[in-house]
Enzyme design. Structure first.
Site, short mmCIF file in Angstrom:
data_model
loop_
_atom_site.label_atom_id
_atom_site.label_comp_id
_atom_site.label_asym_id
_atom_site.label_seq_id
_atom_site.Cartn_x
_atom_site.Cartn_y
_atom_site.Cartn_z
N ASN A 93 1.06 -1.24 0.12
CA ASN A 93 0.35 -0.17 -0.04
C ASN A 93 0.89 1.41 0.15
O ASN A 93 2.00 1.13 0.95
CB ASN A 93 -0.41 0.13 1.40
CG ASN A 93 -2.03 1.49 1.35
OD1 ASN A 93 -2.63 1.54 0.10
ND2 ASN A 93 -2.57 1.92 2.53
N HIS A 143 1.06 4.93 1.39
CA HIS A 143 -0.17 5.82 2.30
C HIS A 143 0.30 7.42 2.70
O HIS A 143 1.64 7.73 2.75
CB HIS A 143 0.14 4.99 3.51
CG HIS A 143 -0.95 6.00 4.80
ND1 HIS A 143 -2.31 5.83 4.60
CD2 HIS A 143 -0.54 6.72 5.72
CE1 HIS A 143 -2.80 6.81 5.99
NE2 HIS A 143 -1.67 6.70 6.27
N SER A 199 4.44 7.40 2.90
CA SER A 199 5.01 5.49 2.74
C SER A 199 4.54 4.99 1.73
O SER A 199 3.32 4.78 1.99
CB SER A 199 4.82 5.10 4.42
OG SER A 199 4.93 6.27 5.40
N ASP A 222 -2.26 0.77 8.15
CA ASP A 222 -1.42 1.25 7.53
C ASP A 222 -0.37 0.67 8.59
O ASP A 222 0.56 2.12 9.01
CB ASP A 222 -1.95 3.06 8.40
CG ASP A 222 -2.60 3.10 6.71
OD1 ASP A 222 -2.78 2.49 5.09
OD2 ASP A 222 -4.29 4.13 7.45
C1 GRF Z 1 -2.65 8.50 -2.87
O1 GRF Z 1 -2.49 10.22 -2.05
C2 GRF Z 1 -2.12 7.42 -1.83
O2 GRF Z 1 -1.32 7.85 -1.08
C3 GRF Z 1 -3.73 7.41 -1.13
O3 GRF Z 1 -4.66 7.82 -2.21
C4 GRF Z 1 -4.20 8.59 -2.78
C5 GRF Z 1 -5.00 8.06 -3.92
O4 GRF Z 1 -4.79 8.69 -5.20
N1 GRF Z 1 -3.95 6.30 -0.44
P1 GRF Z 1 -4.83 8.35 -7.25
O5 GRF Z 1 -5.94 7.54 -7.35
O6 GRF Z 1 -3.47 7.65 -6.83
O7 GRF Z 1 -4.29 9.85 -7.62
#
Ligand code: GRF
Length: 215
Positions: A107, A109, A136, A145
């Site tokens: 993931n 985050h 991260s 997370d």
């Molecule tokens: C990103 O900021 C990611 O870290 C979070 O959700 C957002 C997704 O953005 N989990 P995208 O859909 O890839 O533009």
């Protein structure tokens, strides 16, 4: 060729960065399937643009988290993916799901974990007057997370910037770091062993890797 599945819920800008890196060969893998739990999101258009197979599995169609997760697994497991990438996938996953994909689920985050797990990370960082913020990338286990961290990217918060501006700067870091981590995993340079991240010497990353970005 390694097989990747990407899970999204929205914009899909990380999906696009990963798809581009697969296309250019920087990630030696192919995206076999994109799954979204929301229909009509930009991420699905992006999947189409890259000619990726996509599937919408809407969580509202299921009575429980477990049933939804089971449906996800029924689409994921037959593909026998090497890696399942959460890229803005906004659902909490059950232990059954994370256990079934242990060591193969990552993931990204938008915070410097363990700071700010959960939602609204950018807002919290601004409101708390933090000097630094960032992202991260981590393996996913059954702590929200909270899985072992692979890499982090940081930036300096401008005290007068808007949340929208900060989000867009953070996205730039995500698009730089996530494909690089995925490439190293696909090459076998990063893996999860006994709940710890193992880095081969060839990896761009290493224990406690935090890169500073001037974005
Ligand atoms: C990103 O900021 C990611 O870290 C979070 O959700 C957002 C997704 O953005 N989990 P995208 O859909 O890839 O533009």
């Amino acid at each position: 060729m390694k097989k990747i599945i990407v899970l999204i819920s929205g914009g899909g800008s990380n999906l696009e960065a990963i798809a581009k890196a697969c296309q250019t060969g920087n990630i030696p893998a192919s995206i076999e399937l994109v799954i979204s739990n929301q229909s009509n999101v930009k991420g699905l258009e992006r999947a189409k643009k890259f000619h990726l197979m996509s599937k919408v599995i809407e969580h509202q169609d299921f009575n429980s988290r477990e049933e939804f997760d089971q449906a996800l697994l029924e689409h994921i497991l037959p593909i026998e993916p090497d890696l399942v990438v959460l890229a803005g996938f906004m659902r909490i996953l059950s232990n059954h799901f994370t256990d079934a994909l242990e060591g193969k689920l990552i993931n990204i985050h938008p915070s410097l974990l363990p700071e700010y797990p959960g939602l609204n990370t950018h807002k919290q960082a601004i409101e708390n007057g933090d000097l630094m913020h960032g992202i991260s990338v981590h393996y996913v286990n059954n702590k929200l997370d909270g899985g072992p961290i692979i890499a982090q990217g940081a930036l300096k918060i401008d005290p007068v910037e808007s949340e929208a501006k900060l989000i867009s700067r953070v996205h730039k870091i995500e698009h730089a770091v996530y494909p690089k981590v995925i490439a190293d995993i696909a090459k076998g340079f990063i893996s999860l062993q006994d709940d710890e991240v193992k880095f081969e010497t060839e990896s761009h990353f290493g224990p406690n890797h935090m890169e500073f970005f001037n974005v």
